[in-house]
Design a protein around this motif. Structure first.
Motif, PDB file in Angstrom:
ATOM      1  N   TYR A   1      -1.143  12.738  24.147  1.00 43.69           N
ATOM      2  CA  TYR A   1      -0.524  12.971  25.452  1.00 43.69           C
ATOM      3  C   TYR A   1       0.996  12.958  25.358  1.00 43.69           C
ATOM      4  O   TYR A   1       1.570  12.234  24.550  1.00 43.69           O
ATOM      5  N   GLN A   2       1.590  13.740  26.248  1.00 45.11           N
ATOM      6  CA  GLN A   2       3.043  13.849  26.272  1.00 45.11           C
ATOM      7  C   GLN A   2       3.698  12.490  26.515  1.00 45.11           C
ATOM      8  O   GLN A   2       4.782  12.207  26.015  1.00 45.11           O
ATOM      9  N   SER A   3       2.981  11.629  27.279  1.00 44.81           N
ATOM     10  CA  SER A   3       3.528  10.300  27.586  1.00 44.81           C
ATOM     11  C   SER A   3       3.586   9.411  26.339  1.00 44.81           C
ATOM     12  O   SER A   3       4.141   8.321  26.392  1.00 44.81           O
ATOM     13  N   ARG A   4       2.985   9.852  25.243  1.00 42.58           N
ATOM     14  CA  ARG A   4       2.966   9.017  24.032  1.00 42.58           C
ATOM     15  C   ARG A   4       3.811   9.621  22.909  1.00 42.58           C
ATOM     16  O   ARG A   4       3.468   9.513  21.735  1.00 42.58           O
ATOM     17  N   LYS A   5       4.900  10.252  23.287  1.00 43.21           N
ATOM     18  CA  LYS A   5       5.809  10.874  22.314  1.00 43.21           C
ATOM     19  C   LYS A   5       6.232   9.908  21.216  1.00 43.21           C
ATOM     20  O   LYS A   5       6.345  10.270  20.049  1.00 43.21           O
ATOM     21  N   GLN A   6       6.507   8.653  21.630  1.00 43.03           N
ATOM     22  CA  GLN A   6       6.995   7.667  20.657  1.00 43.03           C
ATOM     23  C   GLN A   6       5.938   7.372  19.596  1.00 43.03           C
ATOM     24  O   GLN A   6       6.273   7.063  18.460  1.00 43.03           O
ATOM     25  N   VAL A   7       4.661   7.450  20.025  1.00 44.46           N
ATOM     26  CA  VAL A   7       3.589   7.183  19.063  1.00 44.46           C
ATOM     27  C   VAL A   7       3.537   8.324  18.042  1.00 44.46           C
ATOM     28  O   VAL A   7       3.475   8.088  16.830  1.00 44.46           O
ATOM     29  N   MET A   8       3.595   9.551  18.540  1.00 46.76           N
ATOM     30  CA  MET A   8       3.589  10.710  17.624  1.00 46.76           C
ATOM     31  C   MET A   8       4.747  10.601  16.629  1.00 46.76           C
ATOM     32  O   MET A   8       4.595  10.817  15.426  1.00 46.76           O
ATOM     33  N   ALA A   9       5.921  10.223  17.168  1.00 48.63           N
ATOM     34  CA  ALA A   9       7.104  10.157  16.310  1.00 48.63           C
ATOM     35  C   ALA A   9       6.996   9.057  15.257  1.00 48.63           C
ATOM     36  O   ALA A   9       7.665   9.100  14.226  1.00 48.63           O
ATOM     37  N   SER A  10       6.157   8.061  15.510  1.00 44.84           N
ATOM     38  CA  SER A  10       6.026   6.953  14.553  1.00 44.84           C
ATOM     39  C   SER A  10       5.098   7.294  13.389  1.00 44.84           C
ATOM     40  O   SER A  10       5.144   6.627  12.354  1.00 44.84           O
ATOM     41  N   VAL A  11       4.262   8.330  13.541  1.00 44.52           N
ATOM     42  CA  VAL A  11       3.244   8.612  12.515  1.00 44.52           C
ATOM     43  C   VAL A  11       3.839   8.880  11.121  1.00 44.52           C
ATOM     44  O   VAL A  11       3.403   8.252  10.147  1.00 44.52           O
ATOM     45  N   PRO A  12       4.847   9.756  10.993  1.00 50.09           N
ATOM     46  CA  PRO A  12       5.373  10.007   9.634  1.00 50.09           C
ATOM     47  C   PRO A  12       5.934   8.748   8.987  1.00 50.09           C
ATOM     48  O   PRO A  12       5.718   8.498   7.800  1.00 50.09           O
ATOM     49  N   GLU A  13       6.617   7.931   9.788  1.00 45.25           N
ATOM     50  CA  GLU A  13       7.232   6.705   9.260  1.00 45.25           C
ATOM     51  C   GLU A  13       6.168   5.677   8.866  1.00 45.25           C
ATOM     52  O   GLU A  13       6.288   5.018   7.833  1.00 45.25           O
ATOM     53  N   ILE A  14       5.133   5.548   9.686  1.00 51.06           N
ATOM     54  CA  ILE A  14       4.022   4.624   9.357  1.00 51.06           C
ATOM     55  C   ILE A  14       3.398   5.042   8.022  1.00 51.06           C
ATOM     56  O   ILE A  14       3.162   4.215   7.141  1.00 51.06           O
ATOM     57  N   ILE A  15       3.155   6.349   7.873  1.00 53.05           N
ATOM     58  CA  ILE A  15       2.543   6.845   6.628  1.00 53.05           C
ATOM     59  C   ILE A  15       3.459   6.556   5.435  1.00 53.05           C
ATOM     60  O   ILE A  15       3.024   6.007   4.421  1.00 53.05           O
ATOM     61  N   ASP A  16       4.733   6.889   5.570  1.00 50.65           N
ATOM     62  CA  ASP A  16       5.669   6.688   4.450  1.00 50.65           C
ATOM     63  C   ASP A  16       5.764   5.219   4.055  1.00 50.65           C
ATOM     64  O   ASP A  16       5.715   4.882   2.872  1.00 50.65           O
ATOM     65  N   GLN A  17       5.900   4.352   5.058  1.00 50.93           N
ATOM     66  CA  GLN A  17       6.067   2.923   4.734  1.00 50.93           C
ATOM     67  C   GLN A  17       4.812   2.333   4.109  1.00 50.93           C
ATOM     68  O   GLN A  17       4.899   1.570   3.150  1.00 50.93           O
ATOM     69  N   LEU A  18       3.640   2.669   4.660  1.00 49.10           N
ATOM     70  CA  LEU A  18       2.409   2.107   4.083  1.00 49.10           C
ATOM     71  C   LEU A  18       2.167   2.668   2.685  1.00 49.10           C
ATOM     72  O   LEU A  18       1.725   1.950   1.794  1.00 49.10           O
ATOM     73  N   LYS A  19       2.492   3.946   2.485  1.00 49.59           N
ATOM     74  CA  LYS A  19       2.350   4.514   1.132  1.00 49.59           C
ATOM     75  C   LYS A  19       3.260   3.783   0.157  1.00 49.59           C
ATOM     76  O   LYS A  19       2.868   3.485  -0.967  1.00 49.59           O
ATOM     77  N   SER A  20       4.476   3.480   0.612  1.00 47.69           N
ATOM     78  CA  SER A  20       5.411   2.812  -0.304  1.00 47.69           C
ATOM     79  C   SER A  20       4.959   1.392  -0.616  1.00 47.69           C
ATOM     80  O   SER A  20       5.349   0.811  -1.620  1.00 47.69           O
ATOM     81  N   GLU A  21       4.115   0.818   0.256  1.00 51.84           N
ATOM     82  CA  GLU A  21       3.516  -0.496  -0.047  1.00 51.84           C
ATOM     83  C   GLU A  21       2.263  -0.362  -0.901  1.00 51.84           C
ATOM     84  O   GLU A  21       1.572  -1.350  -1.151  1.00 51.84           O
ATOM     85  N   GLY A  22       1.936   0.888  -1.273  1.00 53.76           N
ATOM     86  CA  GLY A  22       0.790   1.094  -2.163  1.00 53.76           C
ATOM     87  C   GLY A  22      -0.512   1.426  -1.454  1.00 53.76           C
ATOM     88  O   GLY A  22      -1.578   1.454  -2.070  1.00 53.76           O
TER      89      GLY A  22
END
Ligand SMILES: [Zn+2]
Length: 233
Positions: A199-220
């Motif tokens: 939903y459009q009201s959850r823009k911040q959640v969409m924007a967090s997805v790439p960063e969540i993926i990158d950070q968790l990947k960097s933790e292995g």
């Protein structure tokens, strides 16, 4: 104590207990419910609830493709029906599809017939969209009490909840940074992360997805689908 007052108090207490059970992420009356998988392997499942919507589907598929991550989408039958090509593109991108009911009604105080139709009609649409893998079920609003778990158990369907959800802890107005930080800090091996991006009201959640993926990947961490995660049990 007056018998009438006693009866009212007992009913009230039973009502309160049932209310908490109906929203529990780790207990239901029939069949198994999974909120995370006990494993030492650094694996995690990313799950997206609701939709598919025109607003978000292309964007989330683009992000996942770019990050080379397979996720699990809990879709609603009604939205698949309205946005059939979008459901097909989620399938053709190799993601897993779960059943999130047809109309997203609270599955409490509903007839057995209503519940079975909601689930069966949605499964049928998921199959029509070309998906061939296992279909797990996630209750709308996480709500379930007697008939829903009973029907799921009778039909050998697995109920899947989550152990990481941002809304319950951060509210709906959390910033992208707060969402990312919360998810990354609370994820553990075997976690199931729930994010609402449709939903459009959850823009911040969409924007967090790439960063969540990158950070968790960097933790292995390695990202797997829900059925892959369940197979580790
Ligand atoms: Zn939902």
């Amino acid at each position: 104590m007056n018998k009438g007052i006693f009866a009212v108090l007992v009913l009230l207490l039973v009502g309160i207990i049932l209310f908490y059970i109906s929203r529990s992420t780790s207990f239901q009356f029939f069949g198994e419910l999974v909120d995370r998988v006990d494993t030492e392997r650094k694996v995690v499942a990313l799950t997206f609830d609701d939709g598919p919507t025109k607003y978000a589907t292309d964007e989330i598929l683009r992000i996942l493709d770019e990050k080379n991550v397979k996720a699990t989408f809990y879709l609603m039958g009604q939205s698949i029906d309205e946005n059939f090509p979008l459901a097909k593109s989620i399938v053709s991108s190799g993601h897993e599809i779960g059943n999130h009911s047809f109309s997203h009604s609270r599955m409490l105080l509903k007839s057995y017939r209503f519940i079975s139709n909601e689930i069966d009609d949605t499964d049928a649409l998921i199959r029509e969209s070309g998906y061939v893998g296992e279909i797990t079920f996630r209750p709308p609003y996480g709500k379930k009490l007697f008939l829903l778990p009973y029907y799921l158990k009778q039909t050998n369907r697995q109920t899947v909840m989550w152990d990481i959800a941002t809304e319950a802890n951060l509210g709906k107005d959390a910033t992208t940074h707060e969402i990312t930080e919360f998810v990354v800090n609370n994820t553990q091996p075997g976690s199931i992360i729930l994010l609402h991006v449709m939903y459009q009201s959850r823009k911040q959640v969409m924007a967090s997805v790439p960063e969540i993926i990158d950070q968790l990947k960097s933790e292995g961490y390695e990202f797997v689908t829900v059925s892959n995660l369940l197979s580790l049990r």
